[in-house]
Design a protein around this motif. Sequence first.
Motif, mmCIF file in Angstrom:
data_model
loop_
_atom_site.group_PDB
_atom_site.id
_atom_site.type_symbol
_atom_site.label_atom_id
_atom_site.label_comp_id
_atom_site.label_asym_id
_atom_site.label_seq_id
_atom_site.Cartn_x
_atom_site.Cartn_y
_atom_site.Cartn_z
ATOM 1 N N UNK A 33 0.807 -1.211 0.000
ATOM 2 C CA UNK A 33 0.000 0.000 0.000
ATOM 3 C C UNK A 33 0.838 1.259 0.000
ATOM 4 N N UNK A 34 0.195 2.380 -0.190
ATOM 5 C CA UNK A 34 0.856 3.676 -0.189
ATOM 6 C C UNK A 34 1.163 4.102 1.241
ATOM 7 N N UNK A 35 2.175 4.968 1.436
ATOM 8 C CA UNK A 35 2.506 5.438 2.771
ATOM 9 C C UNK A 35 1.377 6.268 3.371
ATOM 10 N N UNK A 36 1.260 6.192 4.683
ATOM 11 C CA UNK A 36 0.293 6.991 5.413
ATOM 12 C C UNK A 36 0.999 7.586 6.616
ATOM 13 N N UNK A 37 0.707 8.825 6.926
ATOM 14 C CA UNK A 37 1.311 9.459 8.092
ATOM 15 C C UNK A 37 0.509 9.112 9.333
ATOM 16 N N UNK A 38 1.226 8.957 10.446
ATOM 17 C CA UNK A 38 0.609 8.800 11.751
ATOM 18 C C UNK A 38 -0.451 7.732 11.864
ATOM 19 N N UNK A 39 -1.687 8.097 12.257
ATOM 20 C CA UNK A 39 -2.713 7.159 12.650
ATOM 21 C C UNK A 39 -3.542 6.523 11.560
ATOM 22 N N UNK A 40 -3.261 6.722 10.271
ATOM 23 C CA UNK A 40 -4.130 6.180 9.239
ATOM 24 C C UNK A 40 -3.698 4.804 8.731
ATOM 25 N N UNK A 41 -2.723 4.183 9.359
ATOM 26 C CA UNK A 41 -2.278 2.852 8.966
ATOM 27 C C UNK A 41 -2.608 1.859 10.081
ATOM 28 N N UNK A 42 -2.763 0.595 9.735
ATOM 29 C CA UNK A 42 -3.028 -0.399 10.772
ATOM 30 C C UNK A 42 -1.797 -0.623 11.650
ATOM 31 N N UNK A 43 -2.016 -1.169 12.840
ATOM 32 C CA UNK A 43 -0.897 -1.507 13.721
ATOM 33 C C UNK A 43 -0.034 -2.561 13.035
ATOM 34 N N UNK A 44 1.273 -2.431 13.163
ATOM 35 C CA UNK A 44 2.208 -3.348 12.517
ATOM 36 C C UNK A 44 2.752 -4.341 13.528
ATOM 37 N N UNK A 45 2.865 -5.570 13.111
ATOM 38 C CA UNK A 45 3.492 -6.612 13.911
ATOM 39 C C UNK A 45 4.792 -6.996 13.223
ATOM 40 N N UNK A 46 5.897 -6.909 13.942
ATOM 41 C CA UNK A 46 7.182 -7.282 13.350
ATOM 42 C C UNK A 46 7.189 -8.788 13.112
ATOM 43 N N UNK A 47 7.325 -9.208 11.846
ATOM 44 C CA UNK A 47 7.321 -10.634 11.539
ATOM 45 C C UNK A 47 8.562 -11.334 12.110
ATOM 46 N N UNK A 48 8.503 -12.653 12.204
ATOM 47 C CA UNK A 48 9.651 -13.424 12.694
ATOM 48 C C UNK A 48 10.848 -13.275 11.762
ATOM 49 N N UNK A 49 10.603 -13.182 10.464
ATOM 50 C CA UNK A 49 11.691 -13.036 9.496
ATOM 51 C C UNK A 49 11.229 -12.122 8.364
ATOM 52 N N UNK A 50 12.086 -11.164 7.988
ATOM 53 C CA UNK A 50 11.778 -10.282 6.874
ATOM 54 C C UNK A 50 13.066 -9.646 6.368
ATOM 55 N N UNK A 51 12.965 -9.011 5.208
ATOM 56 C CA UNK A 51 14.081 -8.255 4.647
ATOM 57 C C UNK A 51 13.537 -6.929 4.140
ATOM 58 N N UNK A 52 14.422 -5.969 3.983
ATOM 59 C CA UNK A 52 14.025 -4.666 3.465
ATOM 60 C C UNK A 52 15.269 -3.892 3.035
ATOM 61 N N UNK A 53 15.038 -2.799 2.315
ATOM 62 C CA UNK A 53 16.121 -1.881 1.950
ATOM 63 C C UNK A 53 15.897 -0.599 2.729
ATOM 64 N N UNK A 54 16.935 -0.152 3.417
ATOM 65 C CA UNK A 54 16.899 1.086 4.189
ATOM 66 C C UNK A 54 17.730 2.126 3.452
ATOM 67 N N UNK A 55 17.111 3.250 3.124
ATOM 68 C CA UNK A 55 17.825 4.356 2.500
ATOM 69 C C UNK A 55 17.992 5.440 3.539
ATOM 70 N N UNK A 56 19.229 5.852 3.760
ATOM 71 C CA UNK A 56 19.536 6.872 4.756
ATOM 72 C C UNK A 56 19.788 8.197 4.058
#
Length: 162
Positions: free
Chosen positions: A29-52
């Motif tokens: 889905x598209x990004x949402x600021x603050x309270x308009x997104x559902x609560x997130x649960x950190x999965x047991x295993x995942x990957x991602x790209x972090x841009x600093x």
Amino acid sequence: MVGVIAGCSSSSEPKFTDPATSAAAPASGAPAAGGSAPAWTEPAAYSYVLTRGCDAAAPLGRYRANVQDGKVTGYARVGASAAAPDASAAVDLGPITGDEGEEIEVPSLGELLAMVQTTSDDGGQATSEYDTTDGHPVKVSINVTDAATGAECWAVSDYKIG
């Protein structure tokens, strides 16, 4: 030189739930600021790209991270130049990073959200945006200084569970 990301949080309360009590689904889905997104649960295993970096056109670094049980098990810089040290260097300059900026210790997404909360609790400025499908963080900005140029920014992409 290795920088460690620590001790920061947000003006938007992070949306995070205990993985033992709920499950997460893949997100697109598209990004949402603050309270308009559902609560997130950190999965047991995942990957991602972090841009600093706060300037998307000139990021300070990009990293692909693998996370298992809330801990980063490995990460690699994406798109960094393969610069070699100059044999005439008179001092130890630490890891060679080319033109891509300082290396960092990549946090898990749970740790990134904890930084947001800590910054907020400590009176700093923090903003965050979340994926509207599953609530994982997609953008975080933290500023613990009085200067507008003191912000640190991170963007999350290529988030995959499993």
